[in-house]
Scaffold this motif. Structure first.
Motif, PDB file in Angstrom:
ATOM      1  N   ALA A 165       0.407  -1.194   0.206  1.00  0.00           N
ATOM      2  CA  ALA A 165      -0.443   0.180  -0.115  1.00  0.00           C
ATOM      3  C   ALA A 165       0.824   0.847   0.186  1.00  0.00           C
ATOM      4  CB  ALA A 165      -0.841   0.270   1.040  1.00  0.00           C
ATOM      5  N   ARG A 166       2.193   1.147   0.746  1.00  0.00           N
ATOM      6  CA  ARG A 166       2.781   2.860   0.598  1.00  0.00           C
ATOM      7  C   ARG A 166       3.305   2.329  -0.505  1.00  0.00           C
ATOM      8  NH1 ARG A 166       3.029   6.483   3.668  1.00  0.00           N
ATOM      9  NH2 ARG A 166       5.484   6.507   4.149  1.00  0.00           N
ATOM     10  N   MET A 167       3.641   1.644  -0.918  1.00  0.00           N
ATOM     11  CA  MET A 167       4.727   1.841  -2.507  1.00  0.00           C
ATOM     12  C   MET A 167       3.098   2.325  -3.494  1.00  0.00           C
ATOM     13  SD  MET A 167       7.593   0.737  -2.374  1.00  0.00           S
ATOM     14  CE  MET A 167       7.868   0.490  -3.993  1.00  0.00           C
TER      15      MET A 167
ATOM     16  N   LYS B  65       3.873  10.105  -7.662  1.00  0.00           N
ATOM     17  CA  LYS B  65       5.033  10.149  -8.896  1.00  0.00           C
ATOM     18  C   LYS B  65       3.512  10.503 -10.271  1.00  0.00           C
ATOM     19  CE  LYS B  65       8.616   6.580  -7.747  1.00  0.00           C
ATOM     20  NZ  LYS B  65       9.071   5.816  -7.532  1.00  0.00           N
ATOM     21  N   LEU B  66       3.322   9.675 -10.463  1.00  0.00           N
ATOM     22  CA  LEU B  66       2.068   9.875 -11.525  1.00  0.00           C
ATOM     23  C   LEU B  66       1.506  10.756 -11.223  1.00  0.00           C
ATOM     24  CD1 LEU B  66       0.752   8.419 -13.999  1.00  0.00           C
ATOM     25  CD2 LEU B  66      -1.641   7.529 -12.141  1.00  0.00           C
ATOM     26  N   THR B  67       0.727  11.857 -10.734  1.00  0.00           N
ATOM     27  CA  THR B  67       0.529  12.935 -10.617  1.00  0.00           C
ATOM     28  C   THR B  67       1.129  13.708 -10.385  1.00  0.00           C
ATOM     29  OG1 THR B  67       0.703  12.842  -7.662  1.00  0.00           O
ATOM     30  CG2 THR B  67      -1.977  12.154  -9.061  1.00  0.00           C
ATOM     31  N   THR B  68       2.493  13.806 -10.806  1.00  0.00           N
ATOM     32  CA  THR B  68       3.236  15.273 -10.470  1.00  0.00           C
ATOM     33  C   THR B  68       3.536  15.176 -12.128  1.00  0.00           C
ATOM     34  OG1 THR B  68       5.220  13.590 -10.663  1.00  0.00           O
ATOM     35  CG2 THR B  68       4.942  14.337  -8.440  1.00  0.00           C
ATOM     36  N   LYS B  69       2.440  14.336 -13.336  1.00  0.00           N
ATOM     37  CA  LYS B  69       2.587  14.041 -14.382  1.00  0.00           C
ATOM     38  C   LYS B  69       2.125  15.411 -14.585  1.00  0.00           C
ATOM     39  CE  LYS B  69       5.728  10.461 -14.942  1.00  0.00           C
ATOM     40  NZ  LYS B  69       5.766   8.649 -14.948  1.00  0.00           N
ATOM     41  N   PHE B  70       0.503  15.018 -14.062  1.00  0.00           N
ATOM     42  CA  PHE B  70      -0.599  15.216 -14.629  1.00  0.00           C
ATOM     43  C   PHE B  70      -0.436  17.249 -14.880  1.00  0.00           C
ATOM     44  CE2 PHE B  70      -3.785  12.934 -12.262  1.00  0.00           C
ATOM     45  CZ  PHE B  70      -3.100  12.296 -12.850  1.00  0.00           C
ATOM     46  N   PRO B  71      -1.377  18.019 -15.316  1.00  0.00           N
ATOM     47  CA  PRO B  71      -1.167  18.786 -15.925  1.00  0.00           C
ATOM     48  C   PRO B  71      -1.195  20.536 -14.653  1.00  0.00           C
ATOM     49  CG  PRO B  71      -3.006  17.789 -17.118  1.00  0.00           C
ATOM     50  CD  PRO B  71      -2.121  16.960 -16.430  1.00  0.00           C
ATOM     51  N   SER B  72      -1.008  21.317 -14.639  1.00  0.00           N
ATOM     52  CA  SER B  72      -1.136  22.660 -13.255  1.00  0.00           C
ATOM     53  C   SER B  72      -2.512  22.742 -13.015  1.00  0.00           C
ATOM     54  CB  SER B  72      -0.207  23.529 -13.333  1.00  0.00           C
ATOM     55  OG  SER B  72      -0.668  23.981 -14.839  1.00  0.00           O
ATOM     56  N   ASN B  73      -3.095  22.802 -13.916  1.00  0.00           N
ATOM     57  CA  ASN B  73      -4.779  22.858 -13.758  1.00  0.00           C
ATOM     58  C   ASN B  73      -5.174  22.015 -13.365  1.00  0.00           C
ATOM     59  OD1 ASN B  73      -4.935  21.466 -15.846  1.00  0.00           O
ATOM     60  ND2 ASN B  73      -6.316  22.365 -17.139  1.00  0.00           N
TER      61      ASN B  73
ATOM     62  N   ALA C 162      -7.778  10.403  -1.884  1.00  0.00           N
ATOM     63  CA  ALA C 162      -8.322   8.438  -1.958  1.00  0.00           C
ATOM     64  C   ALA C 162      -7.358   7.238  -1.479  1.00  0.00           C
ATOM     65  CB  ALA C 162      -8.489   8.093  -3.076  1.00  0.00           C
ATOM     66  N   ASN C 163      -5.956   7.656  -1.966  1.00  0.00           N
ATOM     67  CA  ASN C 163      -5.306   6.743  -0.982  1.00  0.00           C
ATOM     68  C   ASN C 163      -4.695   7.246   0.411  1.00  0.00           C
ATOM     69  OD1 ASN C 163      -3.137   5.359  -3.492  1.00  0.00           O
ATOM     70  ND2 ASN C 163      -3.234   8.024  -4.181  1.00  0.00           N
TER      71      ASN C 163
ATOM     72  N   GLN D 106      -7.038   7.462   2.816  1.00  0.00           N
ATOM     73  CA  GLN D 106      -7.755   7.524   2.971  1.00  0.00           C
ATOM     74  C   GLN D 106      -7.424   5.082   2.697  1.00  0.00           C
ATOM     75  OE1 GLN D 106     -11.074   8.269   1.282  1.00  0.00           O
ATOM     76  NE2 GLN D 106     -11.575  10.669   2.120  1.00  0.00           N
ATOM     77  N   LEU D 107      -7.525   5.239   2.068  1.00  0.00           N
ATOM     78  CA  LEU D 107      -6.498   4.331   1.474  1.00  0.00           C
ATOM     79  C   LEU D 107      -5.984   3.092   2.622  1.00  0.00           C
ATOM     80  CD1 LEU D 107      -6.654   1.140   0.734  1.00  0.00           C
ATOM     81  CD2 LEU D 107      -4.964   1.642  -1.110  1.00  0.00           C
ATOM     82  N   GLN D 108      -5.051   4.472   2.745  1.00  0.00           N
ATOM     83  CA  GLN D 108      -4.045   3.775   3.867  1.00  0.00           C
ATOM     84  C   GLN D 108      -4.180   3.378   5.751  1.00  0.00           C
ATOM     85  OE1 GLN D 108      -0.588   6.177   4.744  1.00  0.00           O
ATOM     86  NE2 GLN D 108       0.511   4.729   5.079  1.00  0.00           N
ATOM     87  N   GLN D 109      -5.556   4.743   5.794  1.00  0.00           N
ATOM     88  CA  GLN D 109      -5.947   5.181   7.065  1.00  0.00           C
ATOM     89  C   GLN D 109      -7.154   4.177   7.310  1.00  0.00           C
ATOM     90  OE1 GLN D 109      -7.820   8.746   6.832  1.00  0.00           O
ATOM     91  NE2 GLN D 109      -5.711   9.542   7.652  1.00  0.00           N
ATOM     92  N   ILE D 110      -7.634   2.710   6.572  1.00  0.00           N
ATOM     93  CA  ILE D 110      -8.513   2.040   6.454  1.00  0.00           C
ATOM     94  C   ILE D 110      -7.915   0.708   6.160  1.00  0.00           C
ATOM     95  CG2 ILE D 110     -10.003   0.569   5.456  1.00  0.00           C
ATOM     96  CD1 ILE D 110     -11.330   2.876   3.953  1.00  0.00           C
ATOM     97  N   LEU D 111      -6.710   0.729   6.302  1.00  0.00           N
ATOM     98  CA  LEU D 111      -5.980  -0.633   5.865  1.00  0.00           C
ATOM     99  C   LEU D 111      -5.390  -0.848   7.557  1.00  0.00           C
ATOM    100  CD1 LEU D 111      -4.551  -3.385   4.980  1.00  0.00           C
ATOM    101  CD2 LEU D 111      -2.757  -0.991   4.311  1.00  0.00           C
TER     102      LEU D 111
END
Length: 67
Positions: free
Chosen positions: A15-17, A24-32, A44-45, A47-52
């Motif tokens: 989950a951490r990985m 890393k993926l979201t850094t490639k998204f457009p700035s807008n 969401a990520n 929340q996933l870690q907290q639920i786990l």
């Protein structure tokens, strides 16, 4: 450094990985999209870690009650 027992579990490490990969993926998204889909994905990520973590702690408590 102390390591909590749930941090030793493979599912926790995966989950951490996954979270790091998403960041890393979201850094490639457009700035807008910085406050749009990017923030939603990151939340969401988290929340996933907290639920786990919560479920693993509750499972440990249930096991201790049985034994």
């Amino acid at each position: 450094m102390y390591v909590f027992s749930f941090e030793k579990l493979e599912v926790w490490q995966n989950a951490r990985m996954f979270i790091l990969d998403i960041y890393k993926l979201t850094t490639k998204f457009p700035s807008n999209e910085l406050f749009g889909i990017t923030s939603q994905i990151k939340e969401a990520n988290h929340q996933l870690q907290q639920i786990l973590q919560k479920e693993l702690q509750e499972a440990r408590i249930r096991i201790k009650r049985i034994f």
